[in-house]
Write an enzyme that holds these catalytic residues in place. Structure first.
Site, PDB file in Angstrom:
ATOM      1  CE  LYS A 156       2.632  -0.225  -8.170  1.00  0.00           C
ATOM      2  NZ  LYS A 156       2.009  -0.175  -7.204  1.00  0.00           N
ATOM      3  CG  ASN A 157       4.746   0.196  -4.200  1.00  0.00           C
ATOM      4  OD1 ASN A 157       4.182   0.661  -4.932  1.00  0.00           O
ATOM      5  ND2 ASN A 157       4.721  -0.741  -3.243  1.00  0.00           N
ATOM      6  CB  CYS A 184      -4.509  -3.775  -4.794  1.00  0.00           C
ATOM      7  SG  CYS A 184      -3.404  -4.061  -6.346  1.00  0.00           S
ATOM      8  NE  ARG A 219      -4.759  -0.059   0.096  1.00  0.00           N
ATOM      9  CZ  ARG A 219      -3.925  -0.370  -0.932  1.00  0.00           C
ATOM     10  NH1 ARG A 219      -4.222  -0.841  -1.872  1.00  0.00           N
ATOM     11  NH2 ARG A 219      -2.534   0.055  -0.745  1.00  0.00           N
ATOM     12  CG  ASP A 273       3.046  -5.062  -1.706  1.00  0.00           C
ATOM     13  OD1 ASP A 273       1.917  -4.978  -1.121  1.00  0.00           O
ATOM     14  OD2 ASP A 273       3.721  -3.882  -2.068  1.00  0.00           O
ATOM     15  NE  ARG A 319      -2.237  -0.358  -9.628  1.00  0.00           N
ATOM     16  CZ  ARG A 319      -2.350  -0.745  -8.480  1.00  0.00           C
ATOM     17  NH1 ARG A 319      -2.898  -1.671  -7.851  1.00  0.00           N
ATOM     18  NH2 ARG A 319      -1.397   0.150  -7.761  1.00  0.00           N
TER      19      ARG A 319
HETATM   20  C1  UD1 Z   1       1.933   0.532   0.446  1.00  0.00           C
HETATM   21  C2  UD1 Z   1       2.341   0.025  -0.756  1.00  0.00           C
HETATM   22  C3  UD1 Z   1       1.631  -1.241  -0.720  1.00  0.00           C
HETATM   23  C4  UD1 Z   1       1.930  -2.102   0.422  1.00  0.00           C
HETATM   24  C5  UD1 Z   1       1.648  -1.325   1.610  1.00  0.00           C
HETATM   25  C6  UD1 Z   1       2.518  -2.308   2.920  1.00  0.00           C
HETATM   26  C7  UD1 Z   1       2.558   1.812  -2.205  1.00  0.00           C
HETATM   27  C8  UD1 Z   1       2.201   2.772  -3.464  1.00  0.00           C
HETATM   28  N1  UD1 Z   1       1.919   0.848  -2.007  1.00  0.00           N
HETATM   29  O1  UD1 Z   1       0.568   0.875   0.665  1.00  0.00           O
HETATM   30  O2  UD1 Z   1       1.736  -1.869  -2.048  1.00  0.00           O
HETATM   31  O3  UD1 Z   1       1.065  -3.323   0.186  1.00  0.00           O
HETATM   32  O4  UD1 Z   1       2.520  -0.352   1.447  1.00  0.00           O
HETATM   33  O5  UD1 Z   1       3.807  -2.592   2.646  1.00  0.00           O
HETATM   34  O6  UD1 Z   1       3.751   2.206  -1.797  1.00  0.00           O
HETATM   35  N2  UD1 Z   1      -3.332   2.074   7.745  1.00  0.00           N
HETATM   36  C9  UD1 Z   1      -4.376   2.763   8.757  1.00  0.00           C
HETATM   37  N3  UD1 Z   1      -4.561   4.130   8.559  1.00  0.00           N
HETATM   38  C10 UD1 Z   1      -3.754   4.820   7.654  1.00  0.00           C
HETATM   39  C11 UD1 Z   1      -2.801   4.371   6.512  1.00  0.00           C
HETATM   40  C12 UD1 Z   1      -2.823   2.866   6.569  1.00  0.00           C
HETATM   41  O7  UD1 Z   1      -4.874   2.048   9.521  1.00  0.00           O
HETATM   42  O8  UD1 Z   1      -4.000   6.135   7.528  1.00  0.00           O
HETATM   43  C13 UD1 Z   1      -3.099   0.699   7.868  1.00  0.00           C
HETATM   44  C14 UD1 Z   1      -3.664   0.141   6.396  1.00  0.00           C
HETATM   45  O9  UD1 Z   1      -4.956  -0.487   6.557  1.00  0.00           O
HETATM   46  C15 UD1 Z   1      -2.766  -1.238   6.688  1.00  0.00           C
HETATM   47  C16 UD1 Z   1      -1.447  -0.835   7.270  1.00  0.00           C
HETATM   48  O10 UD1 Z   1      -1.611   0.519   7.995  1.00  0.00           O
HETATM   49  O11 UD1 Z   1      -3.447  -2.195   7.490  1.00  0.00           O
HETATM   50  C17 UD1 Z   1      -0.269  -0.383   6.282  1.00  0.00           C
HETATM   51  O12 UD1 Z   1      -0.736   0.560   5.436  1.00  0.00           O
HETATM   52  P1  UD1 Z   1       0.109   1.392   4.476  1.00  0.00           P
HETATM   53  O13 UD1 Z   1       1.676   1.194   4.859  1.00  0.00           O
HETATM   54  O14 UD1 Z   1      -0.228   2.985   4.625  1.00  0.00           O
HETATM   55  O15 UD1 Z   1       0.020   1.045   2.969  1.00  0.00           O
HETATM   56  P2  UD1 Z   1       0.243   1.821   1.516  1.00  0.00           P
HETATM   57  O16 UD1 Z   1       1.059   3.051   1.805  1.00  0.00           O
HETATM   58  O17 UD1 Z   1      -1.414   2.231   1.187  1.00  0.00           O
END
Ligand code: UD1
Length: 435
Positions: free
Chosen positions: A26-27, A121, A126, A310, A403
């Protein structure tokens, strides 16, 4: 039927056994569908799971003037040759996290993007600061107003972006924005998750020039145009892990097929440490339990190749049946242990210390009660809890589970799970008969 008006009803106590085929990731699929916005031409994307995030995204792409639809059970055709709308603000955009990729894709394709801040979620803040940092490094001007992100660039020119946090979303988004930019972009401290590699492979197969995906330095040489083609999404590492954990928790014997065992290494290692049997094949893993008791382990979540956040709720649920005290430390999301209350209502003995550490007293017997899916993966954890609990567990808030899990109940039923779906106010006192 609206999945928030439905409930899952599970009669626990069955050992899962048999074979289950894992769907496409999915991701990865959500990112690749959005990446197709960069392509002038028809993309045939295979092995796409039919889950609500994908349905929402197809709708969003169509709303932007692209053409996207399922053309087979797991095949989506996307043609964004004539896409011209840079504004994505619908309710669906706000609902799914993956709509953040619209920022990079629309900026890359149209040099402007106006995207509602994405949802998904809810497990704490985020942020998207790293995404914005990347876009600005490429020359975009960014501002956030009334929960809309506005991005605009006269032209995008490659630069080096050093990520302060290892972020899957920022890594993919910067890759999307850089693919059609001038010059070379370097993403340092990039995320290495399998779906980052998959998105790079997709873009490369459509004519992009991306090297290093899967390491912490990714180099993107801009190209002027991408062409259509066919691409198959990788298997879902998290769905596979969920079934592996469910098999172990029910003391079953399940072969999880259509997977890449290398992606499962951190989980396989932890399961083996607990005493679970893990037998690896080329594209499958068999999970079985032939020891009287599972051993306690400590787990901490980390970016890939570490233990995936996850799979944290599912793994924690498994730890409730291990012998002794286990510690689960959540290092990726700041508030991802909120679902623990639901597990404790089922009789688990888990104490959360701070926001990120759960102390799991194992050896408890869970009891079926009505519980809520607090988010997508916590919902999967409730399903596992229901499978091992005494009596009947009813799970509501299924819109989260839907989802990301394709055919979840059917796959579990084929493994012997006593699980069905009902309208919320419908009783299911006679579980075996209703299945
Ligand atoms: C993706 C996954 C999600 C998974 C996560 C971590 C998808 C659609 N979702 O989410 O299921 O839990 O990776 O493996 O692929 N952060 C910042 N600044 C930013 C972006 C992120 O501080 O600009 C922090 C977040 O708060 C978090 C960490 O980085 O603590 C990881 O987030 P990130 O890897 O970006 O997660 P997603 O891509 O949103």
């Amino acid at each position: 039927m609206d999945s928030n008006k439905e409930k899952m009803v599970i009669l626990g106590g069955v050992r899962l056994h048999g074979e289950v085929k894992i769907s496409g990731a999915k991701n990865s699929a959500v990112a690749i569908l959005v990446a197709a916005i960069l392509v002038k031409g028809k993309c045939i994307i295979e092995n796409v799971p039919n889950v609500s995030d994908i349905i929402d995204l197809i709708d969003i792409i169509n709303g932007l003037g692209g053409k996207a639809k399922f053309v087979g059970d797991d095949v989506v055709e996307v043609d964004c040759t004539n896409l011209s709308n840079h504004v994505a603000s619908s309710e669906r955009v706000k609902k799914i996290r993956a709509s953040s990729y619209l920022m990079g894709a629309l900026l890359g394709r149209l040099k402007k993007a106006k995207v509602a801040l994405p949802g998904g979620c809810d497990f704490g803040v985020r942020p998207i600061d790293q995404h914005i940092k990347g876009f600005e490094a490429l020359g975009a001007i960014a501002d956030i107003e009334y929960a809309m992100v506005n991005l605009e660039a006269e032209k995008l020119v490659g630069d080096t972006v050093y990520l302060d946090v290892v972020s899957v979303g920022a890594t993919i988004n910067i890759m999307l924005a850089a693919t059609l930019a001038e010059g070379t972009t370097i993403i340092d401290s990039a995320a290495k998750e399998p779906h980052v590699v998959d998105v790079a492979n997709f873009l490369n197969s459509m004519g992009a020039n991306i090297k290093g995906a899967g390491t912490d330095v990714i180099k993107i040489k801009g190209v002027s145009e991408l062409h259509g083609g066919t691409f198959s999404v990788i298997p879902d590492q998290i769905e596979a892990g969920t079934f592996m954990i469910a098999a172990a928790a029910t003391r079953g014997d399940v072969t999880v097929t259509n997977i890449i065992p290398k992606h499962m290494e951190s989980l396989s290692a932890k399961l083996e440490e607990m005493g679970v049997g893990v037998q690896e094949f080329d594209e499958a893993i068999r999970i079985y339990v032939d020891v009287p008791e599972l051993k306690r382990v400590n787990v901490k979540t980390q970016p890939y190749p570490g233990f995936p956040t996850d799979l944290q709720p599912q793994m924690l649920t498994l730890l409730t049946v291990a012998n002794g005290t286990s510690i689960m430390k959540e290092n990726v999301w700041e508030d991802r242990l909120r679902y623990v209350d639901e597990l404790n209502r089922m009789g688990a003995n888990v104490n959360v210390e701070g926001k990120d550490t759960a102390v799991v007293e194992g050896g408890t017997r869970l009891k079926g009660v009505p519980v809520k899916a607090k988010d997508l993966r916590a919902g999967a954890a409730m399903v596992i809890a229901g499978l091992i609990a005494d009596g009947v567990t009813e799970i509501t808030n299924l819109q989260y589970i839907d989802r990301g899990y394709e055919n979840f109940e059917n796959k579990l039923r084929a493994l012997g799970g006593q699980i069905t779906r009902r309208i919320v106010n419908q009783d299911a006192p006679d579980m075996p008969a209703v299945i």
